[in-house]
Enzyme design. Structure first.
Site, PDB file in Angstrom:
ATOM      1  N   HIS A  35       0.840  -1.208   0.000  1.00 32.00           N
ATOM      2  CA  HIS A  35       0.000   0.000   0.000  1.00 32.00           C
ATOM      3  C   HIS A  35       0.874   1.257   0.000  1.00 32.00           C
ATOM      4  O   HIS A  35       0.579   2.228  -0.690  1.00 32.00           O
ATOM      5  CB  HIS A  35      -0.871   0.064   1.260  1.00 32.00           C
ATOM      6  CG  HIS A  35      -1.835  -1.051   1.410  1.00 32.00           C
ATOM      7  ND1 HIS A  35      -1.677  -2.059   2.330  1.00 32.00           N
ATOM      8  CD2 HIS A  35      -2.998  -1.325   0.750  1.00 32.00           C
ATOM      9  CE1 HIS A  35      -2.695  -2.899   2.246  1.00 32.00           C
ATOM     10  NE2 HIS A  35      -3.504  -2.483   1.293  1.00 32.00           N
ATOM     11  N   ASP A 148      -3.596  -7.564  -7.334  1.00 34.30           N
ATOM     12  CA  ASP A 148      -5.008  -7.844  -7.616  1.00 34.30           C
ATOM     13  C   ASP A 148      -5.257  -7.507  -9.082  1.00 34.30           C
ATOM     14  O   ASP A 148      -5.932  -6.521  -9.409  1.00 34.30           O
ATOM     15  CB  ASP A 148      -5.900  -7.028  -6.687  1.00 34.30           C
ATOM     16  CG  ASP A 148      -5.734  -7.463  -5.242  1.00 34.30           C
ATOM     17  OD1 ASP A 148      -6.088  -8.598  -4.929  1.00 34.30           O
ATOM     18  OD2 ASP A 148      -5.207  -6.672  -4.436  1.00 34.30           O
ATOM     19  N   SER A 183       0.538  -8.953   1.495  1.00 33.21           N
ATOM     20  CA  SER A 183      -0.918  -8.997   1.580  1.00 33.21           C
ATOM     21  C   SER A 183      -1.303  -8.851   3.042  1.00 33.21           C
ATOM     22  O   SER A 183      -0.586  -9.349   3.927  1.00 33.21           O
ATOM     23  CB  SER A 183      -1.417 -10.351   1.057  1.00 33.21           C
ATOM     24  OG  SER A 183      -2.742 -10.576   1.494  1.00 33.21           O
TER      25      SER A 183
HETATM   26  O1  PAF Z   1      -7.793  -3.791  -3.051  1.00 36.62           O
HETATM   27  C1  PAF Z   1      -8.432  -3.375  -2.077  1.00 36.62           C
HETATM   28  O2  PAF Z   1      -7.868  -3.089  -1.023  1.00 36.62           O
HETATM   29  C2  PAF Z   1      -9.946  -3.221  -2.166  1.00 36.62           C
HETATM   30  O3  PAF Z   1     -10.508  -4.164  -2.994  1.00 36.62           O
HETATM   31  C3  PAF Z   1     -10.395  -1.797  -2.555  1.00 36.62           C
HETATM   32  C4  PAF Z   1      -9.882  -1.424  -3.943  1.00 36.62           C
HETATM   33  C5  PAF Z   1      -9.913  -0.811  -1.540  1.00 36.62           C
HETATM   34  C6  PAF Z   1     -11.928  -1.722  -2.604  1.00 36.62           C
HETATM   35  O4  PAF Z   1     -12.484  -1.964  -1.352  1.00 36.62           O
END
Ligand code: PAF
Length: 278
Positions: A35, A148, A183
């Site tokens: 992230h 993803d 993850s």
């Molecule tokens: O990948 C994610 O963390 C989620 O699927 C998202 C894009 C925030 C949608 O809830």
């Protein structure tokens, strides 16, 4: 850094600076380096950066999975603050899904295979919430991880199909030193499962190497990955795929461009990973 919950407050902050570029990183929280790599890219490319933290119930098909999902909002906010994020939006579930809620965003063919087939309703939950988040934040650019891959393909499709003026930026998968893709679910693995989990990375890397060495038959690449995963007793295959990276259609015969992807259970914990060849 501001932390905001009401939709109207988020809209007001965005409306106050319409001329600036806004980067948006939607998340479910439980943040990790993956992230943060999206946040850093957003920080480098935009005047303002918003990150959302919302554990979206609509994208969890199992109540137990929703409940087990790690929630670490305070720590997440500290990490985002340290990365120079301007706004953290933590929407309220009752406001996001008001009584009588009945509208969904369904991206069709792209979401039918792979995750769509194995986690019914999941991708519809994602595309619906992403549309709602986009409607409020109205970002210039939004950032998603390649891990993803199908989610990223579905979001690209929905932005195109619904004529949204948002650039979708897909960033490379961030990995642990042993290759395991980062993850939020990794913390749910036992020590033994964690030690076994890099088999996903090894299976994908070996298939990529085979492809680079001239083995382009989709069936052979699939069976190569299958044999590798089956060599790990703690791993239970959910699916193994060699698909078109845009349409996610399963490929057969020789391939010159493909998304190699896997979903594998370790006990109750389901991990996914992918690599592309082209
Ligand atoms: O990948 C994610 O963390 C989620 O699927 C998202 C894009 C925030 C949608 O809830």
């Amino acid at each position: 850094m501001e932390i905001i919950t009401p939709i109207q407050a988020m809209r007001a902050v965005r409306r106050a600076e319409p001329e600036l570029s806004w980067g948006f990183v939607p998340t479910l929280g439980a943040l990790h380096e993956g992230h943060l790599s999206l946040v850093r890219r957003a920080r480098a490319e935009n005047d303002r950066v918003v990150a959302s933290i919302f554990v979206n119930p609509m994208q969890f098909e199992r109540q137990s999975d929703l409940q087990a999902y790690p929630r670490t909002v305070e720590r997440d906010a500290d990490l985002l603050n340290a990365e120079g994020v301007d706004v953290v939006w933590t929407p309220d579930e009752a406001e996001m899904y008001p009584p009588g809620f009945q509208t969904v965003v369904d991206v069709q063919a792209v979401t039918r295979r792979l995750e769509g087939e194995h986690r019914p309703g999941h991708l519809q939950g994602v595309t619906t919430i992403v549309t709602k988040l986009f409607n409020v934040v109205r970002p210039t650019r939004a950032y998603f991880g390649q891990k993803d891959a199908q989610q990223a393909a579905a979001v690209r499709r929905l932005v195109l199909d619904l004529s949204m003026d948002i650039a979708i930026v897909v960033c490379p998968t961030v990995r642990e030193a042993d290759g395991l893709a980062m993850s939020s679910r990794n913390v749910l693995l036992t020590q033994e499962q964690r030690a076994a989990a890099p088999v996903l990375y090894r299976a994908l890397s070996e298939a990529v190497r085979a492809w680079e060495a001239g083995e382009h038959q989709a069936e052979i690449l699939r069976s190569w990955m299958k044999t590798r995963i089956e060599s790990e007793p703690l791993a239970q295959i959910d699916y193994i795929s060699v698909a078109d990276p845009d349409t996610l259609e399963e490929l057969h015969g020789p391939v010159d461009r493909a998304l190699l992807s896997l979903a594998v259970y370790f006990g109750d914990v389901r991990l996914i990973d992918n690599m592309t060849v082209s």
